[in-house]
Design an enzyme around this catalytic site. Structure first.
Site, PDB file in Angstrom:
ATOM      1  N   PHE A 155      37.876  22.626  65.771  1.00  0.00           N
ATOM      2  CA  PHE A 155      39.228  22.076  65.763  1.00  0.00           C
ATOM      3  C   PHE A 155      39.780  21.875  64.368  1.00  0.00           C
ATOM      4  O   PHE A 155      40.998  21.852  64.181  1.00  0.00           O
ATOM      5  CB  PHE A 155      39.265  20.741  66.514  1.00  0.00           C
ATOM      6  N   LYS A 179      37.292  32.169  71.109  1.00  0.00           N
ATOM      7  CA  LYS A 179      37.343  30.942  71.901  1.00  0.00           C
ATOM      8  C   LYS A 179      37.693  29.811  70.949  1.00  0.00           C
ATOM      9  O   LYS A 179      36.849  29.289  70.248  1.00  0.00           O
ATOM     10  CB  LYS A 179      35.986  30.690  72.570  1.00  0.00           C
ATOM     11  N   GLU A 182      39.536  23.549  72.289  1.00  0.00           N
ATOM     12  CA  GLU A 182      40.506  23.104  73.285  1.00  0.00           C
ATOM     13  C   GLU A 182      41.370  21.961  72.771  1.00  0.00           C
ATOM     14  O   GLU A 182      42.359  21.584  73.409  1.00  0.00           O
ATOM     15  CB  GLU A 182      39.810  22.702  74.582  1.00  0.00           C
ATOM     16  N   SER A 232      29.380  21.600  64.418  1.00  0.00           N
ATOM     17  CA  SER A 232      28.321  20.653  64.077  1.00  0.00           C
ATOM     18  C   SER A 232      26.957  21.327  64.138  1.00  0.00           C
ATOM     19  O   SER A 232      26.773  22.341  64.824  1.00  0.00           O
ATOM     20  CB  SER A 232      28.351  19.465  65.039  1.00  0.00           C
ATOM     21  N   CYS A 287      33.875  20.485  56.810  1.00  0.00           N
ATOM     22  CA  CYS A 287      32.449  20.523  56.493  1.00  0.00           C
ATOM     23  C   CYS A 287      32.187  20.597  55.003  1.00  0.00           C
ATOM     24  O   CYS A 287      31.058  20.420  54.565  1.00  0.00           O
ATOM     25  CB  CYS A 287      31.778  21.690  57.210  1.00  0.00           C
ATOM     26  N   GLU A 391      26.397  13.299  59.287  1.00  0.00           N
ATOM     27  CA  GLU A 391      27.763  13.739  59.004  1.00  0.00           C
ATOM     28  C   GLU A 391      28.746  12.848  59.758  1.00  0.00           C
ATOM     29  O   GLU A 391      28.671  12.709  60.977  1.00  0.00           O
ATOM     30  CB  GLU A 391      27.945  15.200  59.424  1.00  0.00           C
TER      31      GLU A 391
END
Length: 507
Positions: A155, A179, A182, A232, A287, A391
């Site tokens: 995202f 993909k 969402e 992640s 990240c 994180e």
């Protein structure tokens, strides 16, 4: 107030056009600055997953047969369209992700670098030739596309991260099934429409909206040759293990806990500016964000004060801007993620850390229902705390005091992640030693977020990268092609009979 019936449904892109869904499953899409539901994204069922992959397979059969010159023309057309209309894409990103518009534009520009690289793909997919390796025998190699390739994107960068992969994959002759997250799915559809306008054949760029069911469909399909992922570390490891078990190539980029080592000779104003930019830009949802400042004493107290002063001047608000202009930082992506980030600050405080600037409980006038979390600065955090080791993925910057250069390097190297790190110093020898000793994939020297340019490659070490290759650059073209080696012998007719190709003789 918007009625439920007026909220749009966000569908797939299959066979070169928008596709409605019959799955009956959807997920809400929010404007993070207001908390309002702005759309419902469809979640694919097994039939739609199969349709998307089959469409990509048909697209690959067409696209891979096009000449290099014809493919390159489409790449250049896409480049020009993206350059001229990138503002539209930035607006979409801000509306669904929440980052400020200049930050959204920045991610598009970094993605454009890879598009630029991919327009020069003929040089990067050519093979090699060795003549007369043995008497009369030549060996040469060809690079050919894989087929249908899957991209699963996060995202936090709905345009840039897909662009790390799909320009290279498409230029090399593959068909892509993307993909997207969402949480912010619309950028992918805008990009798909742009590809169609550029002349890309149907099926070569497919957008499959969905959740874990769509992810697993790509991981398990025998018609998908590779998977590219950013997210992640736990999910990256799952992607790597599942896709590898199903015989696919994998590049799965995971999480991070990036450190900035500050030596006593560093310019503290520069350090404070860069720590604020790297720690709180994009609300810390990246990240490559700096999460920990390792301050070699005696500079910690002075550095913390300078960072605190800069935080006080930051403006937090709707990323789209308003009458007062664009803010410095927008909201987090969801209320659930805000709770997670807040929980880490709670953990740090319970473990004995000192909260210098507390972003918990922040609200923005006129947007009280937005997913707000203010810049947070933590001092004296124990390195045993989960808030130090894990994180956080939010605007939380921790300071750890160290006594020596070596103590700082050892702390970095003892972590499970190895994505990015930076050193701030005016000592060239210390910087050179740092880049040699630190066990991290991307290193900045007086640069806080060392994301490589497109003709190098992006990726970390240790638990920050799983799989066969880094993203983009030469690694990207190697990942999205496979090599054939041909050993060839053609007999010389002058020595072995057959047609005489010599100059005609008058006998």
């Amino acid at each position: 107030m918007t009625s439920a019936s007026a909220i749009p449904t966000i569908g797939h892109w299959i066979d070169g056009a928008a596709r409605v869904s019959a799955s009956g499953r959807t997920a809400p899409v929010h404007n993070p600055a207001t908390g309002a539901v702005t759309g419902h994204v469809v979640l694919a069922d097994d039939a739609e997953i199969a349709d998307a992959i089959a469409s990509a397979r048909r697209g690959f059969e067409v696209w891979s047969g096009w000449s290099i010159a014809r493919r390159q023309a489409v790449m250049f057309a896409f480049r020009e369209l993206l350059h001229s209309r990138k503002g539209e894409l930035a607006d979409i990103i801000t509306a669904e992700h929440g980052k400020v518009r200049s930050d959204a534009m920045g991610e598009i520009l970094r993605g454009q670098e890879v598009v630029e690289l991919a327009t020069g793909f003929p040089h990067l997919i050519k093979g090699a030739y060795s003549e007369n390796v043995s008497t009369g025998i030549d060996v040469y190699s060809l690079k050919q596309p894989l087929g249908v390739v899957g991209i699963i994107s996060p995202f936090n960068f709905p345009a840039m991260v897909p662009m790390w992969f799909f320009p290279v994959a498409i230029a090399a002759g593959n068909a892509v099934v993307l993909k997207p997250s969402e949480k912010d799915p619309s950028a992918a559809l805008w990009i798909a429409a742009l590809w169609a306008e550029a002349g890309l054949p149907e099926g070569v760029f497919t957008v499959l909206q969905g959740d874990k069911q769509a992810v697993d469909g790509l991981l398990e399909s025998p018609d998908v040759a590779s998977i590219s992922f950013v997210g992640s570390t736990p999910i990256a490891q799952y992607i790597y293990e599942t896709a590898s078990r199903n015989g696919k190539r994998v590049q799965a980029l995971g999480g991070a806990k990036n450190h900035m080592l500050v030596l006593p000779d560093a310019d503290l104003d520069l350090v404070a500016d860069q720590a604020v930019n790297a720690g709180f830009g994009a609300a810390g949802e990246r990240c490559m964000a700096v999460s920990v400042v390792l301050a070699v004493d005696p500079v910690a107290d002075e550095l913390i004060e300078r960072i605190r002063e800069r935080i006080a001047a930051l403006r937090i608000g709707d990323g789209a801007g308003g009458i007062d202009g664009e803010p410095d930082m927008g909201p987090l992506i969801t209320a659930e993620h805000r709770s997670k980030v807040s929980g880490y600050v709670d953990i740090a405080e319970a473990d004995g850390a000192r909260i210098v600037v507390d972003g918990r409980g922040l609200t923005v006038d006129g947007h009280e229902d937005g997913f707000w979390f203010g810049p947070t600065l933590i001092d004296e955090i124990p390195t045993s705390s989960r808030a130090y080791r894990e994180e956080i993925f939010g605007p939380v910057l921790s300071v750890v005091r160290v006594q020596t250069f070596q103590e700082g390097v050892d702390l970095i190297n003892s972590g499970r992640f190895g994505n990015g790190t930076a050193i701030f110093t005016n000592d060239g020898g210390a910087a050179r030693r740092f880049q040699h000793e630190v066990q991290v994939g991307m290193i900045g020297i007086n640069v806080p977020i060392p994301v490589p340019v497109a003709y190098h490659s992006f990726g970390g070490w240790k638990a920050s990268l799983f799989g066969d290759a880094k993203a983009y650059g030469v690694h990207g073209f190697d990942f999205f092609t496979r090599e054939k080696a041909i050993t060839s012998r053609w007999l010389d007719p002058a020595l072995h009979g057959g047609i005489d190709l010599g100059f005609p003789q008058n006998n």
